[in-house]
Design a protein around this motif. Sequence first.
Motif, PDB file in Angstrom:
ATOM      1  N   MET A 210       0.837  -1.201   0.000  1.00  0.00           N
ATOM      2  CA  MET A 210       0.000   0.000   0.000  1.00  0.00           C
ATOM      3  C   MET A 210       0.874   1.254   0.000  1.00  0.00           C
ATOM      4  O   MET A 210       0.615   2.222  -0.722  1.00  0.00           O
ATOM      5  CB  MET A 210      -0.919  -0.005   1.217  1.00  0.00           C
ATOM      6  CG  MET A 210      -1.716   1.287   1.409  1.00  0.00           C
ATOM      7  SD  MET A 210      -2.868   1.653   0.066  1.00  0.00           S
ATOM      8  CE  MET A 210      -4.261   0.658   0.585  1.00  0.00           C
ATOM      9  N   SER A 211       1.931   1.240   0.812  1.00  0.00           N
ATOM     10  CA  SER A 211       2.842   2.374   0.863  1.00  0.00           C
ATOM     11  C   SER A 211       3.494   2.619  -0.494  1.00  0.00           C
ATOM     12  O   SER A 211       3.686   3.766  -0.914  1.00  0.00           O
ATOM     13  CB  SER A 211       3.918   2.140   1.932  1.00  0.00           C
ATOM     14  OG  SER A 211       4.806   3.231   1.998  1.00  0.00           O
ATOM     15  N   LYS A 212       3.812   1.536  -1.182  1.00  0.00           N
ATOM     16  CA  LYS A 212       4.392   1.679  -2.531  1.00  0.00           C
ATOM     17  C   LYS A 212       3.364   2.297  -3.479  1.00  0.00           C
ATOM     18  O   LYS A 212       3.710   3.112  -4.348  1.00  0.00           O
ATOM     19  CB  LYS A 212       4.870   0.333  -3.073  1.00  0.00           C
ATOM     20  CG  LYS A 212       5.593   0.446  -4.418  1.00  0.00           C
ATOM     21  CD  LYS A 212       6.115  -0.890  -4.879  1.00  0.00           C
ATOM     22  CE  LYS A 212       6.942  -0.729  -6.161  1.00  0.00           C
ATOM     23  NZ  LYS A 212       6.198  -0.098  -7.267  1.00  0.00           N
ATOM     24  N   THR A 213       2.093   1.914  -3.316  1.00  0.00           N
ATOM     25  CA  THR A 213       1.038   2.500  -4.129  1.00  0.00           C
ATOM     26  C   THR A 213       0.988   4.009  -3.930  1.00  0.00           C
ATOM     27  O   THR A 213       0.848   4.780  -4.894  1.00  0.00           O
ATOM     28  CB  THR A 213      -0.325   1.878  -3.764  1.00  0.00           C
ATOM     29  OG1 THR A 213      -0.297   0.476  -4.047  1.00  0.00           O
ATOM     30  CG2 THR A 213      -1.459   2.519  -4.549  1.00  0.00           C
ATOM     31  N   PHE A 214       1.132   4.435  -2.679  1.00  0.00           N
ATOM     32  CA  PHE A 214       1.184   5.858  -2.403  1.00  0.00           C
ATOM     33  C   PHE A 214       2.399   6.490  -3.095  1.00  0.00           C
ATOM     34  O   PHE A 214       2.292   7.528  -3.737  1.00  0.00           O
ATOM     35  CB  PHE A 214       1.255   6.116  -0.900  1.00  0.00           C
ATOM     36  CG  PHE A 214       1.463   7.564  -0.547  1.00  0.00           C
ATOM     37  CD1 PHE A 214       0.384   8.421  -0.402  1.00  0.00           C
ATOM     38  CD2 PHE A 214       2.749   8.080  -0.372  1.00  0.00           C
ATOM     39  CE1 PHE A 214       0.570   9.764  -0.095  1.00  0.00           C
ATOM     40  CE2 PHE A 214       2.945   9.420  -0.064  1.00  0.00           C
ATOM     41  CZ  PHE A 214       1.846  10.262   0.065  1.00  0.00           C
TER      42      PHE A 214
END
Length: 278
Positions: A231-235
């Motif tokens: 999810m952090s990578k998506t951000f």
Amino acid sequence: MSARNSRANKAAARERLRLERERQAKKDRIRRQVVVAASTVAVLAAAGGIGYAVMQANKPSAWEAAKDAKVVKPRNSEGENGTTIVVGKPAAKKTLEIYEDSRCPVCATFEQAVGETVKKDVDAGKYKLKYIGATFLDGDSLAEGRIGSNGEGSKNALSALGAALDVSPEAFMDYKAALYSANFHPEESDDKFAEDAYLLEVADSVDALKNNAAFKKNVENGTFDPWALKMSKTFGDSGVSGTPTLKMDGKKVVAEGSDNAPMTVEQFNAAVDKALKG
């Protein structure tokens, strides 16, 4: 005393002195051996300790290991790796995207002021809500695959949000609100969300999560840690550089006359109404 007795006594004394010297020499040898042995053990122990410390230092952290671990998608998530979280009525035509970092103090201010309005709008079907979680306040740059050194609270709270989403979308929304609330949100410098016990304490304020054994197990076991990093990578891949950021139809939703997210109900309603018409 005869000369014979005198010689015998002297001989006996010399023999006792010789035996005493031999005993003392033997004791000295044993003492030296013990000292040498102890020193050797100490050196080996120190070397072993240094070796262990080096090994531990080179050992990847739990979060480093989570980068390559299998991703468990929370229920009620969508998309690759389950990093798409959309909450609301399917009939709602518009979707408001919200980008937040759990440790972000400005996000806490936004949620405390506007969060309830967002929830009412979503429940009424005015729009759906899409959540994108960040961990950059931990010093992470997951777009580059780097775990930062500023803490673990953003990642840990995001993982716990995954555990709440696994229970239900409603539990996710209520838990997110609790994390940002004035009662529980720590100062940015206080990495309190890194503590599982504290995240569970916050969860006790949410009916769906209080005494929820599955939620507790997932938080303590880090079930959704790899998911949180995805999810952090998506951000990171989104191009958004700060939180909170709001978007609708790909355009930022901002307070009138600024480039910042609306921070009051009045500013928010005006900005969202404009975005819904646009």
